[in-house]
Structures are given as C-alpha cells and as structure tokens.
Design a protein around this motif. Structure first.
Motif, short mmCIF file in Angstrom:
data_model
loop_
_atom_site.label_atom_id
_atom_site.label_comp_id
_atom_site.label_asym_id
_atom_site.label_seq_id
_atom_site.Cartn_x
_atom_site.Cartn_y
_atom_site.Cartn_z
N ASP A 1 -62.10 49.07 -49.35
CA ASP A 1 -60.93 48.48 -50.00
C ASP A 1 -61.14 48.50 -51.51
O ASP A 1 -62.28 48.43 -51.99
CB ASP A 1 -60.72 47.04 -49.51
N ASN A 2 -60.05 48.58 -52.25
CA ASN A 2 -60.15 48.68 -53.71
C ASN A 2 -60.53 47.36 -54.37
O ASN A 2 -61.02 47.35 -55.49
CB ASN A 2 -58.83 49.19 -54.29
N CYS A 3 -60.33 46.24 -53.66
CA CYS A 3 -60.56 44.95 -54.31
C CYS A 3 -61.40 43.96 -53.51
O CYS A 3 -62.20 43.21 -54.09
CB CYS A 3 -59.21 44.28 -54.61
N ASN A 4 -61.18 43.88 -52.23
CA ASN A 4 -61.73 42.78 -51.46
C ASN A 4 -62.59 43.26 -50.30
O ASN A 4 -62.55 44.43 -49.91
CB ASN A 4 -60.58 41.91 -50.90
N GLU A 5 -63.32 42.32 -49.76
CA GLU A 5 -63.96 42.58 -48.48
C GLU A 5 -62.89 42.62 -47.40
O GLU A 5 -61.81 42.06 -47.54
CB GLU A 5 -64.98 41.48 -48.17
N VAL A 6 -63.22 43.27 -46.34
CA VAL A 6 -62.23 43.46 -45.28
C VAL A 6 -62.75 42.87 -43.98
O VAL A 6 -63.95 42.66 -43.80
CB VAL A 6 -61.89 44.95 -45.08
N SER A 7 -61.83 42.62 -43.08
CA SER A 7 -62.18 42.21 -41.72
C SER A 7 -61.63 43.24 -40.75
O SER A 7 -60.58 43.86 -41.00
CB SER A 7 -61.60 40.83 -41.40
N ASP B 1 -57.49 43.25 -45.58
CA ASP B 1 -58.22 42.64 -46.69
C ASP B 1 -57.79 41.20 -46.87
O ASP B 1 -56.98 40.67 -46.10
CB ASP B 1 -58.05 43.46 -47.97
N ALA B 2 -58.32 40.55 -47.93
CA ALA B 2 -58.03 39.13 -48.14
C ALA B 2 -56.58 38.87 -48.50
O ALA B 2 -56.11 37.73 -48.40
CB ALA B 2 -58.95 38.58 -49.23
N CYS B 3 -55.87 39.90 -48.95
CA CYS B 3 -54.47 39.73 -49.31
C CYS B 3 -53.53 40.15 -48.20
O CYS B 3 -52.33 40.41 -48.44
CB CYS B 3 -54.17 40.52 -50.59
N GLN B 4 -54.10 40.26 -47.01
CA GLN B 4 -53.32 40.57 -45.81
C GLN B 4 -52.72 41.98 -45.83
O GLN B 4 -51.74 42.26 -45.12
CB GLN B 4 -52.20 39.54 -45.58
N ASN B 5 -53.29 42.84 -46.61
CA ASN B 5 -52.92 44.26 -46.51
C ASN B 5 -53.69 44.85 -45.32
O ASN B 5 -54.91 44.66 -45.21
CB ASN B 5 -53.27 45.00 -47.79
#
Length: 237
Positions: free
Chosen positions: A41-47, A71-75
C-alpha cells in the motif's frame, strides 16, 4: 508589519492496496490454509482476509479463494485465486487384526483392518483371501484402501492353521479266550477334528504259564493327514 498565516492540509488516502499473485496454484489437500499473494500500500499497513468456495476439479477438488486486502482508510482490493488440492499421501492403517496360529477345528473370526486418510472421508476398499498348503494351511487375507487420488495401502493378515492334536482312538474291548477259540480282534475306530485317519496296529505276544496259554497285546495307531498319531490298546488272553 507581519501577520501569521495558517494553512491546513488534509492528507487523504484514496488508493487501494496493490495485490499481485498467481491465479492458479497447487496445495496439499491437508495444508492449504494461508495467504499466497503479495500486496503493498502507498500509505498504510494493510489487513488481509479471505473466503473459500469448494468446487469440483482434480482428484481432491479445487478452491476458489477470494482475498480482501484493505488499508486503514478502508480502501480495498480483491484478488481471486484457484487452488488445486493435491494428495500424495496414502491411507494409513488404524487397526489391524494380528497374525495368528490357530489349531484346526477351532472357531475363529475373519480378520478386520481399518483405514483412515489425511483428506478423503470415503475410501474405496477391496479384499481377497487365498490359501496354500495343508500341514500347515496358510490363509492370507489381503485388504486395501484407495483414496480419491489413487493412493493405495495394502496389508495382509495371515492365519496359520495347524494340526497338533492327535486323533482319538477307540480300541475294541479285548477279553479272555480259551485256547481252542478263535480270537475276535475287532477293529478300532478313530476320530480327528481336521482330516481322515489311517488306522494300523502292531501285536506283541507273551507266553503264558502253560504251553497253550499266551496273551496278546495289540497297539492301535491312528495317523491323521498331518502325521499326528493317536494310540489305543487292546489286550487278549
């Protein structure tokens, strides 16, 4: 003269994670859980999460696995992968009747063999029995189990049928006879649990106190097919 100036920036993340991986893979039928893709991801850790749908195909079936990478922003990005399940492990024996030596004429039950498999709930079973020899007779029971991928396990249970029990001999009654009588020797009878018998005899004669007196001792021998011999005895005076 100077005056402060404030500027506010809102950092947004509208870019979903990037997912890469193979679309079609193989995994053992008893070890296919896990994540088999790459992601960033370009910004955050992912699940990462996934769901499986079991479908037909191959000897143990296939799985359509849908990954959900957010990611943390729900993308969120999704990725679908086909997993072909393989099986190179043969069934194993969980219970087996032990080989046995059995006296002929004794009652015994057919052996039992039980199998289990690492993946298949239902197995294909086959069994056969063969016999050779007579003294002893060797009976071989063969059992096999095959899973969906044609992995087969075969085992034998061997019963050895022996005859160590001699025939029972029923000797005729002897008795006392006068010197001018014909001795009625009679004939012995014999019984064996396993086979027919052959009866023979041998005589021993002993002189008595007077010339005309004697006694005869007859030994009856009954042999079965395995060479076990039973004895009976008759005495004549």
């Amino acid at each position: 003269v100077s005056a402060p100036f404030y500027q506010y920036f809102q950092i947004l993340d509208t870019t979903a994670p990037v997912v890469t991986g193979e679309f079609d893979i193989e995994k053992p039928c008893d070890n296919y859980e896990g994540v088999f893709i790459s992601y960033e991801d370009n910004c955050n850790e992912v699940s990462v999460d996934y769901s499986d749908e079991h479908v037909s195909g191959g000897c143990q079936g296939r799985i359509i696995r849908t990954y959900y990478v957010s990611d943390a922003c729900q993308n969120m990005s999704t990725f679908q992968q086909f997993i072909t399940l393989t099986d190179e492990v043969a069934p194993v024996v969980t219970y087996q009747t032990e080989d046995a030596v059995i006296e002929c004429g004794s009652e015994y039950s057919a052996p039992v063999v039980e199998f289990a498999d690492n993946c298949a709930e239902e197995l294909t079973y086959a069994s056969s029995v063969s016999s050779e020899g007579s003294c002893p007779e060797v009976i071989t029971y063969t059992f096999s189990a095959t899973d969906n991928c044609n992995n087969t396990t075969t085992v034998n249970v061997v019963y050895t049928i022996v005859d160590t029990t001699a025939p029972m001999v029923y000797a005729p009654y002897g008795g006392q006879f006068s010197c001018d009588e014909e001795i009625m020797y009679g004939m012995a009878e014999a019984w064996d649990a396993c086979s027919d018998v052959v009866i023979t005899y041998s005589d021993e004669t002993y002189e008595g106190e007077c010339p005309a007196a004697s006694s005869s001792f007859r030994t009856w021998m009954a042999a079965d097919a395995c060479g076990s011999i039973g004895y009976g005895y008759t005495t004549y005076y």
